[in-house]
Design a protein around this motif. Structure first.
Motif, mmCIF file in Angstrom:
data_model
loop_
_atom_site.group_PDB
_atom_site.id
_atom_site.type_symbol
_atom_site.label_atom_id
_atom_site.label_comp_id
_atom_site.label_asym_id
_atom_site.label_seq_id
_atom_site.Cartn_x
_atom_site.Cartn_y
_atom_site.Cartn_z
ATOM 1 N N VAL A 27 0.838 -1.205 0.000
ATOM 2 C CA VAL A 27 0.000 0.000 0.000
ATOM 3 C C VAL A 27 0.874 1.256 0.000
ATOM 4 O O VAL A 27 0.615 2.207 -0.739
ATOM 5 C CB VAL A 27 -0.973 -0.007 1.203
ATOM 6 C CG1 VAL A 27 -1.628 1.347 1.398
ATOM 7 C CG2 VAL A 27 -2.014 -1.092 1.038
ATOM 8 N N GLU A 28 1.918 1.252 0.792
ATOM 9 C CA GLU A 28 2.832 2.392 0.863
ATOM 10 C C GLU A 28 3.484 2.663 -0.503
ATOM 11 O O GLU A 28 3.522 3.802 -0.976
ATOM 12 C CB GLU A 28 3.914 2.109 1.905
ATOM 13 C CG GLU A 28 4.973 3.173 2.026
ATOM 14 C CD GLU A 28 6.071 2.763 2.995
ATOM 15 O OE1 GLU A 28 7.225 3.151 2.732
ATOM 16 O OE2 GLU A 28 5.788 2.075 3.987
ATOM 17 N N TYR A 29 3.969 1.620 -1.145
ATOM 18 C CA TYR A 29 4.616 1.788 -2.445
ATOM 19 C C TYR A 29 3.612 2.142 -3.533
ATOM 20 O O TYR A 29 3.935 2.902 -4.443
ATOM 21 C CB TYR A 29 5.414 0.532 -2.815
ATOM 22 C CG TYR A 29 6.786 0.524 -2.186
ATOM 23 C CD1 TYR A 29 7.918 0.797 -2.937
ATOM 24 C CD2 TYR A 29 6.946 0.251 -0.831
ATOM 25 C CE1 TYR A 29 9.179 0.801 -2.360
ATOM 26 C CE2 TYR A 29 8.196 0.245 -0.239
ATOM 27 C CZ TYR A 29 9.310 0.524 -1.003
ATOM 28 O OH TYR A 29 10.546 0.536 -0.422
ATOM 29 N N MET A 30 2.398 1.608 -3.453
ATOM 30 C CA MET A 30 1.362 1.989 -4.426
ATOM 31 C C MET A 30 1.062 3.474 -4.309
ATOM 32 O O MET A 30 0.872 4.155 -5.325
ATOM 33 C CB MET A 30 0.077 1.179 -4.211
ATOM 34 C CG MET A 30 0.129 -0.178 -4.821
ATOM 35 S SD MET A 30 -1.417 -1.136 -4.781
ATOM 36 C CE MET A 30 -2.574 -0.193 -3.887
ATOM 37 N N ALA A 31 1.027 3.989 -3.100
ATOM 38 C CA ALA A 31 0.772 5.420 -2.905
ATOM 39 C C ALA A 31 1.908 6.242 -3.516
ATOM 40 O O ALA A 31 1.660 7.278 -4.139
ATOM 41 C CB ALA A 31 0.612 5.730 -1.425
ATOM 42 N N ARG A 32 3.145 5.796 -3.345
ATOM 43 C CA ARG A 32 4.291 6.505 -3.928
ATOM 44 C C ARG A 32 4.192 6.590 -5.447
ATOM 45 O O ARG A 32 4.629 7.566 -6.049
ATOM 46 C CB ARG A 32 5.594 5.785 -3.602
ATOM 47 C CG ARG A 32 6.062 5.916 -2.202
ATOM 48 C CD ARG A 32 7.385 5.206 -2.061
ATOM 49 N NE ARG A 32 7.732 5.091 -0.646
ATOM 50 C CZ ARG A 32 8.807 4.465 -0.205
ATOM 51 N NH1 ARG A 32 9.638 3.898 -1.061
ATOM 52 N NH2 ARG A 32 9.048 4.401 1.085
ATOM 53 N N HIS A 33 3.632 5.536 -6.039
ATOM 54 C CA HIS A 33 3.559 5.455 -7.499
ATOM 55 C C HIS A 33 2.151 5.727 -8.027
ATOM 56 O O HIS A 33 1.844 5.390 -9.168
ATOM 57 C CB HIS A 33 4.054 4.086 -7.973
ATOM 58 C CG HIS A 33 5.514 3.874 -7.688
ATOM 59 N ND1 HIS A 33 6.498 4.530 -8.387
ATOM 60 C CD2 HIS A 33 6.147 3.111 -6.761
ATOM 61 C CE1 HIS A 33 7.685 4.166 -7.904
ATOM 62 N NE2 HIS A 33 7.499 3.315 -6.919
#
Length: 79
Positions: A27-33
């Motif tokens: 979820v954290e990385y999806m938000a970054r991208h």
């Protein structure tokens, strides 16, 4: 017999904690991208296919769509 179930219980708890943490990281990385699946997968060192499997397993497909929409990305090929 009791020690076997205790070990199994601990193993189940550890597996549950690892799955929860993996979901948080995705979820954290999806938000970054901004919900971009390929970019998220690349940053995490996964194939796009593996990323999509994990998203399906964790129920994150709709969240990726919301992140793309929030970023103003209309479709998978929009610029």
């Amino acid at each position: 017999m009791k020690t076997r179930s205790l070990k199994s219980s601990r193993r189940d708890k550890l597996a549950q904690l690892l799955r929860a943490r993996e979901r948080e990281i995705i979820v954290e990385y999806m938000a970054r991208h901004h919900g971009h699946v390929a970019a998220t997968a690349n940053d995490l060192g996964l194939t796009r296919r593996s990323m999509e499997r994990k998203m399906r397993a964790y129920g994150l497909r709709a969240q990726a769509s919301r992140l793309r929409e929030k970023a103003g990305i209309k479709g998978p090929r929009s610029a």
